[in-house]
Design a protein around this motif. Structure first.
Motif, PDB file in Angstrom:
ATOM      1  N   LEU A 175       0.832  -1.188   0.000  1.00  0.00           N
ATOM      2  CA  LEU A 175       0.000   0.000   0.000  1.00  0.00           C
ATOM      3  C   LEU A 175       0.874   1.247   0.000  1.00  0.00           C
ATOM      4  CD1 LEU A 175      -1.456   0.402   3.619  1.00  0.00           C
ATOM      5  CD2 LEU A 175       0.471  -1.043   3.053  1.00  0.00           C
ATOM      6  N   ALA A 176       0.293   2.334  -0.502  1.00  0.00           N
ATOM      7  CA  ALA A 176       0.989   3.614  -0.528  1.00  0.00           C
ATOM      8  C   ALA A 176      -0.049   4.725  -0.551  1.00  0.00           C
ATOM      9  CB  ALA A 176       1.905   3.729  -1.745  1.00  0.00           C
ATOM     10  N   THR A 177       0.323   5.870  -0.027  1.00  0.00           N
ATOM     11  CA  THR A 177      -0.540   7.045  -0.026  1.00  0.00           C
ATOM     12  C   THR A 177       0.006   8.039  -1.051  1.00  0.00           C
ATOM     13  OG1 THR A 177      -0.906   6.720   2.344  1.00  0.00           O
ATOM     14  CG2 THR A 177      -1.599   8.811   1.408  1.00  0.00           C
ATOM     15  N   VAL A 178      -0.846   8.437  -1.987  1.00  0.00           N
ATOM     16  CA  VAL A 178      -0.440   9.344  -3.065  1.00  0.00           C
ATOM     17  C   VAL A 178      -1.264  10.619  -2.974  1.00  0.00           C
ATOM     18  CG1 VAL A 178      -0.148   9.619  -5.554  1.00  0.00           C
ATOM     19  CG2 VAL A 178       0.085   7.343  -4.523  1.00  0.00           C
ATOM     20  N   THR A 179      -0.585  11.757  -2.854  1.00  0.00           N
ATOM     21  CA  THR A 179      -1.266  13.050  -2.775  1.00  0.00           C
ATOM     22  C   THR A 179      -0.871  13.907  -3.969  1.00  0.00           C
ATOM     23  OG1 THR A 179      -1.309  12.967  -0.359  1.00  0.00           O
ATOM     24  CG2 THR A 179      -1.631  15.121  -1.392  1.00  0.00           C
ATOM     25  N   ARG A 180      -1.883  14.370  -4.687  1.00  0.00           N
ATOM     26  CA  ARG A 180      -1.671  15.240  -5.846  1.00  0.00           C
ATOM     27  C   ARG A 180      -2.735  16.321  -5.858  1.00  0.00           C
ATOM     28  NH1 ARG A 180      -1.289  10.093  -9.842  1.00  0.00           N
ATOM     29  NH2 ARG A 180       0.871   9.485  -9.395  1.00  0.00           N
ATOM     30  N   GLY A 181      -2.306  17.559  -5.949  1.00  0.00           N
ATOM     31  CA  GLY A 181      -3.247  18.663  -6.025  1.00  0.00           C
ATOM     32  C   GLY A 181      -4.208  18.730  -4.858  1.00  0.00           C
ATOM     33  N   PRO A 239       4.353  -0.995  -2.931  1.00  0.00           N
ATOM     34  CA  PRO A 239       4.719   0.214  -3.670  1.00  0.00           C
ATOM     35  C   PRO A 239       5.207   1.323  -2.749  1.00  0.00           C
ATOM     36  CG  PRO A 239       2.342   0.123  -3.413  1.00  0.00           C
ATOM     37  CD  PRO A 239       2.890  -1.151  -2.809  1.00  0.00           C
ATOM     38  N   GLY A 240       5.802   2.337  -3.371  1.00  0.00           N
ATOM     39  CA  GLY A 240       6.264   3.516  -2.645  1.00  0.00           C
ATOM     40  C   GLY A 240       5.761   4.774  -3.322  1.00  0.00           C
ATOM     41  N   ALA A 241       5.728   5.869  -2.554  1.00  0.00           N
ATOM     42  CA  ALA A 241       5.248   7.129  -3.106  1.00  0.00           C
ATOM     43  C   ALA A 241       5.844   8.303  -2.338  1.00  0.00           C
ATOM     44  CB  ALA A 241       3.720   7.204  -3.060  1.00  0.00           C
ATOM     45  N   ALA A 242       5.984   9.432  -3.037  1.00  0.00           N
ATOM     46  CA  ALA A 242       6.395  10.697  -2.412  1.00  0.00           C
ATOM     47  C   ALA A 242       6.154  11.819  -3.409  1.00  0.00           C
ATOM     48  CB  ALA A 242       7.872  10.671  -2.009  1.00  0.00           C
ATOM     49  N   GLU A 243       5.632  12.938  -2.919  1.00  0.00           N
ATOM     50  CA  GLU A 243       5.440  14.140  -3.735  1.00  0.00           C
ATOM     51  C   GLU A 243       4.707  13.853  -5.044  1.00  0.00           C
ATOM     52  OE1 GLU A 243       6.131  17.173  -2.718  1.00  0.00           O
ATOM     53  OE2 GLU A 243       6.928  16.433  -0.816  1.00  0.00           O
ATOM     54  N   GLY A 244       3.705  12.975  -5.000  1.00  0.00           N
ATOM     55  CA  GLY A 244       2.913  12.672  -6.176  1.00  0.00           C
ATOM     56  C   GLY A 244       3.475  11.593  -7.072  1.00  0.00           C
ATOM     57  N   TRP A 245       4.723  11.177  -6.844  1.00  0.00           N
ATOM     58  CA  TRP A 245       5.308  10.062  -7.582  1.00  0.00           C
ATOM     59  C   TRP A 245       4.888   8.746  -6.931  1.00  0.00           C
ATOM     60  CZ3 TRP A 245       7.983  10.398 -12.095  1.00  0.00           C
ATOM     61  CH2 TRP A 245       8.402  11.667 -12.490  1.00  0.00           C
ATOM     62  N   TYR A 246       4.712   7.708  -7.767  1.00  0.00           N
ATOM     63  CA  TYR A 246       4.230   6.411  -7.293  1.00  0.00           C
ATOM     64  C   TYR A 246       4.975   5.311  -8.039  1.00  0.00           C
ATOM     65  CZ  TYR A 246       0.959   2.456  -6.787  1.00  0.00           C
ATOM     66  OH  TYR A 246       0.389   1.226  -6.551  1.00  0.00           O
ATOM     67  N   VAL A 247       5.477   4.307  -7.308  1.00  0.00           N
ATOM     68  CA  VAL A 247       6.286   3.236  -7.906  1.00  0.00           C
ATOM     69  C   VAL A 247       5.770   1.871  -7.450  1.00  0.00           C
ATOM     70  CG1 VAL A 247       8.589   2.263  -8.211  1.00  0.00           C
ATOM     71  CG2 VAL A 247       8.326   4.712  -7.826  1.00  0.00           C
ATOM     72  N   GLU A 248       5.559   0.981  -8.411  1.00  0.00           N
ATOM     73  CA  GLU A 248       5.221  -0.416  -8.125  1.00  0.00           C
ATOM     74  C   GLU A 248       6.390  -1.308  -8.541  1.00  0.00           C
ATOM     75  OE1 GLU A 248       0.359  -0.268  -8.816  1.00  0.00           O
ATOM     76  OE2 GLU A 248       1.672  -1.140 -10.348  1.00  0.00           O
ATOM     77  N   TRP A 266       9.858  -4.654  -2.498  1.00  0.00           N
ATOM     78  CA  TRP A 266       9.260  -3.370  -2.149  1.00  0.00           C
ATOM     79  C   TRP A 266      10.082  -2.213  -2.704  1.00  0.00           C
ATOM     80  CZ3 TRP A 266      12.623  -0.412   0.747  1.00  0.00           C
ATOM     81  CH2 TRP A 266      13.623  -1.101   1.452  1.00  0.00           C
ATOM     82  N   SER A 267       9.436  -1.057  -2.758  1.00  0.00           N
ATOM     83  CA  SER A 267      10.108   0.186  -3.141  1.00  0.00           C
ATOM     84  C   SER A 267       9.715   1.281  -2.157  1.00  0.00           C
ATOM     85  CB  SER A 267       9.705   0.624  -4.554  1.00  0.00           C
ATOM     86  OG  SER A 267      10.188  -0.273  -5.528  1.00  0.00           O
ATOM     87  N   ILE A 312       3.833  -1.787   3.969  1.00  0.00           N
ATOM     88  CA  ILE A 312       3.817  -0.753   5.000  1.00  0.00           C
ATOM     89  C   ILE A 312       3.747   0.614   4.329  1.00  0.00           C
ATOM     90  CG2 ILE A 312       6.337  -0.572   5.079  1.00  0.00           C
ATOM     91  CD1 ILE A 312       6.128  -0.248   8.115  1.00  0.00           C
ATOM     92  N   ASP A 313       3.097   1.573   5.010  1.00  0.00           N
ATOM     93  CA  ASP A 313       3.017   2.941   4.492  1.00  0.00           C
ATOM     94  C   ASP A 313       3.013   3.911   5.662  1.00  0.00           C
ATOM     95  OD1 ASP A 313       2.312   5.003   2.335  1.00  0.00           O
ATOM     96  OD2 ASP A 313       0.637   5.236   3.722  1.00  0.00           O
ATOM     97  N   TYR A 314       3.759   4.991   5.516  1.00  0.00           N
ATOM     98  CA  TYR A 314       3.727   6.065   6.499  1.00  0.00           C
ATOM     99  C   TYR A 314       3.270   7.330   5.802  1.00  0.00           C
ATOM    100  CZ  TYR A 314       5.107   9.618   9.852  1.00  0.00           C
ATOM    101  OH  TYR A 314       5.092  10.679  10.709  1.00  0.00           O
ATOM    102  N   TYR A 315       2.187   7.945   6.328  1.00  0.00           N
ATOM    103  CA  TYR A 315       1.628   9.158   5.746  1.00  0.00           C
ATOM    104  C   TYR A 315       2.001  10.324   6.639  1.00  0.00           C
ATOM    105  CZ  TYR A 315      -1.805  12.292   3.596  1.00  0.00           C
ATOM    106  OH  TYR A 315      -2.414  13.344   2.950  1.00  0.00           O
TER     107      TYR A 315
END
Length: 254
Positions: A21-27, A55-64, A102-103, A223-226
């Motif tokens: 899981l990952a949290t993706v924030t855009r706009g 997956p991983g994510a940061a600043e709107g980027w998302y990777v599987e 994982w990424s 794992i995901d940290y928001y």
């Protein structure tokens, strides 16, 4: 668990929420993304990429992260903040495990940390595909390593809490490394990841929740940290037939 308290849980569907899981924030809009055996795109599956990790994510980027069974490399399916997709492949080093578990995207989005299965004394660091590595037709090279001060086993996912701290979910079934099975691990880095190796000090924060109506072997997953609300989420799949009934995504806060 040391420093974290359980604040709730949600049911986790094993087919489409059972890997990560990952949290993706855009706009200003936040999405909760999940991966599972049922989320592998048909075109990737047809080409041999038969397993997706956390997956991983940061600043709107998302990777599987994807893997295959023939040592044909690793694949990272990347979505940019604009929504565009691209796939980057990495040819395995001679010593590198096939597993692409994982990424984790660094907070500055310049680097991607990646993990292997089994008992390992390292994490792998790559230039972030789409940011530092921008040509999907070229091999995604290994940039550096995180050399761990003690081995870890069966890490299923990590995420950055700060530029120099990762939290990792371990599916360790033996419990001989840290005194407990299925631990939540904290990895404190000697410096932010980059082109040069850094060291990582590993600490166990205790066993993740293992609660089910069935007895048997649980499987800790992604794992995901928001950061905006400080919520940590970890997937734990239940044993036996209960995998479809009471598997959970647990939510923690400091």
């Amino acid at each position: 668990m040391d420093g974290w308290r359980l604040v709730g849980s949600d049911n986790a569907r094993p087919l489409d929420e059972g890997q990560g899981l990952a949290t993706v924030t855009r706009g200003g809009v936040t999405q909760y993304r999940y991966t599972g055996s049922g989320t592998v795109p048909a075109d990737l599956l047809f080409r041999g990429w038969n397993h997706v990790g956390d997956p991983g994510a940061a600043e709107g980027w998302y990777v599987e992260p994807y893997q295959r069974d023939d040592r044909g490399g690793k694949l990272f399916r990347v979505q940019s903040p604009t929504g565009a997709w691209a796939s980057y492949t990495h040819a395995l080093e001679s010593w590198e495990a096939t597993n692409n578990s994982w990424s984790a995207v660094s907070p500055d989005t310049q680097w991607m940390v990646n993990g292997e299965w089994g008992t390992m004394d390292r994490l792998l660091v790559f230039p972030m595909p789409g940011v530092r590595a921008t040509n999907p037709a070229q091999n995604l090279p290994l940039a550096s390593r995180v050399n761990l001060d003690r081995p870890v086993r069966d890490v299923q996912g990590c995420d950055f809490v700060t530029a120099t701290r990762l939290l990792c979910a371990s599916d360790d079934p033996a419990g001989t490394l840290f005194g407990t099975t299925k631990p939540l691990l904290q990895v404190d880095l000697s410096a932010p990841v980059g082109a040069s190796d850094v060291t990582g000090r590993v600490t166990s924060l205790g066993q993740l929740p293992l609660k089910s109506g069935c007895t048997g072997s649980f499987e800790v997953e992604g794992i995901d940290y928001y950061e905006p609300d400080g919520t940590l989420r970890v997937i734990v799949l239940s044993p036996s037939v209960c995998i479809t009934i009471d598997s959970k995504t647990y939510r923690f806060q400091r």
